[in-house]
Scaffold this active site. Structure first.
Site, short mmCIF file in Angstrom:
data_model
loop_
_atom_site.label_atom_id
_atom_site.label_comp_id
_atom_site.label_asym_id
_atom_site.label_seq_id
_atom_site.Cartn_x
_atom_site.Cartn_y
_atom_site.Cartn_z
N ASN A 9 0.86 -1.18 0.00
CA ASN A 9 0.00 0.00 0.00
C ASN A 9 0.90 1.24 0.00
O ASN A 9 1.52 1.55 1.01
CB ASN A 9 -0.89 -0.04 1.26
CG ASN A 9 -1.73 1.22 1.41
OD1 ASN A 9 -1.85 2.01 0.48
ND2 ASN A 9 -2.30 1.39 2.59
N LYS A 11 0.07 4.30 -0.21
CA LYS A 11 -0.57 5.48 0.41
C LYS A 11 -0.35 6.73 -0.45
O LYS A 11 -0.28 6.62 -1.66
CB LYS A 11 -0.06 5.66 1.84
CG LYS A 11 -0.10 4.36 2.64
CD LYS A 11 0.10 4.57 4.09
CE LYS A 11 0.18 3.21 4.79
NZ LYS A 11 0.16 3.33 6.23
N HIS A 97 -9.27 0.66 4.92
CA HIS A 97 -8.00 0.90 5.61
C HIS A 97 -8.24 1.80 6.82
O HIS A 97 -9.09 2.71 6.76
CB HIS A 97 -7.00 1.53 4.65
CG HIS A 97 -5.61 1.54 5.20
ND1 HIS A 97 -5.18 2.48 6.11
CD2 HIS A 97 -4.57 0.69 5.02
CE1 HIS A 97 -3.93 2.22 6.45
NE2 HIS A 97 -3.53 1.14 5.81
N GLU A 99 -6.73 4.24 7.94
CA GLU A 99 -6.58 5.68 7.68
C GLU A 99 -7.85 6.24 7.02
O GLU A 99 -8.22 7.39 7.26
CB GLU A 99 -5.33 5.93 6.80
CG GLU A 99 -4.06 5.72 7.61
CD GLU A 99 -2.87 5.22 6.82
OE1 GLU A 99 -2.86 5.32 5.59
OE2 GLU A 99 -1.93 4.70 7.46
N GLU A 169 -5.26 -5.60 10.34
CA GLU A 169 -4.25 -4.58 10.60
C GLU A 169 -4.54 -3.89 11.93
O GLU A 169 -5.33 -2.94 11.98
CB GLU A 169 -4.27 -3.54 9.48
CG GLU A 169 -3.96 -4.10 8.12
CD GLU A 169 -3.40 -3.03 7.20
OE1 GLU A 169 -2.25 -3.17 6.76
OE2 GLU A 169 -4.08 -2.04 6.95
N GLY A 175 2.47 1.76 10.84
CA GLY A 175 3.38 2.89 10.72
C GLY A 175 4.04 3.29 12.03
O GLY A 175 4.63 4.36 12.13
N SER A 215 3.58 -2.68 10.27
CA SER A 215 5.03 -2.66 10.44
C SER A 215 5.72 -3.97 10.08
O SER A 215 6.66 -4.38 10.76
CB SER A 215 5.38 -2.23 11.87
OG SER A 215 4.90 -0.92 12.12
N GLY A 237 5.03 1.17 4.72
CA GLY A 237 6.33 1.82 4.54
C GLY A 237 7.35 0.97 3.78
O GLY A 237 8.04 1.48 2.87
C1 PEP Z 1 -0.61 -0.20 6.12
O1 PEP Z 1 -0.76 1.00 6.03
O2 PEP Z 1 -1.44 -0.96 5.61
C2 PEP Z 1 0.57 -0.69 6.83
C3 PEP Z 1 0.56 -1.93 7.23
O3 PEP Z 1 1.57 0.20 7.04
P1 PEP Z 1 3.02 -0.11 7.70
O4 PEP Z 1 3.53 -1.38 7.06
O5 PEP Z 1 3.86 1.08 7.36
O6 PEP Z 1 2.80 -0.27 9.16
#
Ligand code: PEP
Length: 252
Positions: A9, A11, A97, A99, A169, A175, A215, A237
């Site tokens: 992703n 973003k 998601h 966010e 998630e 993040g 993460s 990320g």
């Molecule tokens: C995400 O935004 O779906 C995600 C898992 O981000 P990160 O890997 O940066 O924690």
């Protein structure tokens, strides 16, 4: 056998030029990897979807949208619809998601509509859900996840589930550098599979891929992916760096 999936992703990252460079590098690197029963998906921003889709037409890499509106067209300034996504040969969309839920107020009810619109337009859905830290601390995490899945997905028919990919998630791990432990991920994934098995036939539950997100990095991917009910990852990320994303793909 359940399909394994590594999805990135992106973003709100990468300009047109940067998208081209990253897709090119990824496509080049992935040619050296033997993928068995594994899908690799990337989700760039809307303005770069068509380019990424064109660039990966002959590649194993698939492209997904990060969101979509629940209606096919109309006076909804700034929005993008499922038919528009399909028209640029993109067949997958990420919905729900955290966010989107947190910053754009997306509710379970709205997500149920978005899921329906995606399926009606023959888009596969990566459906995200997960608890916030207070839910985990107060022991409500199973209840919260159950509610999110039931409210947005349990009106679907069994056949619809061939187009659903689940992504657990935990919000506290997105993040933040903090990850759910492999055992915490396994515990939740097994709970989710059981939930689906209770509502639908057990083969629906056995077939649905459940990804972990939060993460995931080259250093922890292998251990998380080794768990029985973890069928891959949704990567934020680390999906923006070719070496990291490739290491995670190789860890599956
Ligand atoms: C995400 O935004 O779906 C995600 C898992 O981000 P990160 O890997 O940066 O924690």
């Amino acid at each position: 056998m359940r399909t394994k999936i590594v999805a990135g992703n992106w973003k709100m990252n990468k300009t047109y030029k940067e998208t081209k460079a990253l897709v090119k590098e990824l496509d080049h690197s992935i040619k050296d990897v033997t993928l068995s029963n594994t899908r690799v998906i990337i989700a760039p921003t809307f303005v770069n979807l068509q380019k990424a889709s064109k660039m990966t037409r002959k590649s194993v890499i698939e492209v997904a949208a990060q969101n979509m509106h629940q209606l096919d067209s109309g006076a909804y300034t700034g929005e993008v619809s499922a038919p528009m996504i399909k028209a640029v040969h993109v067949n997958v969309v990420i919905l729900g998601h955290s966010e989107r839920r947190e910053y754009f107020g997306e509710t379970d009810a709205l997500l149920a509509q978005k899921v329906d619109a995606a399926l009606k337009n023959d888009l596969e859905v990566i459906f995200c859900f997960g608890e916030v830290l207070e839910d985990r601390k107060s022991g409500n995490h199973f209840k919260v996840v159950e509610r999110q899945i039931k409210n947005a997905l349990f009106h679907l028919d069994s056949e619809d589930w061939s187009k659903i990919i689940l992504a657990y998630e935990p919000v506290w791990a997105i993040g933040t550098g903090e990850t759910a432990s492999p055992d915490q991920a396994q515990e939740m994934h097994a709970f989710i599979r059981e939930l689906v098995a209770e509502r639908y036939l057990s083969d629906v539950a056995e077939e649905v891929s459940i990804l972990y997100g939060g993460s995931v990095k080259p250093g922890n991917a292998q251990e998380i992916f080794s768990k029985t009910d973890v069928d891959g990852g949704l990567i934020g990320g680390a999906a923006l760096k070719v070496d990291d994303f490739m290491s995670i793909i190789k860890a599956i």
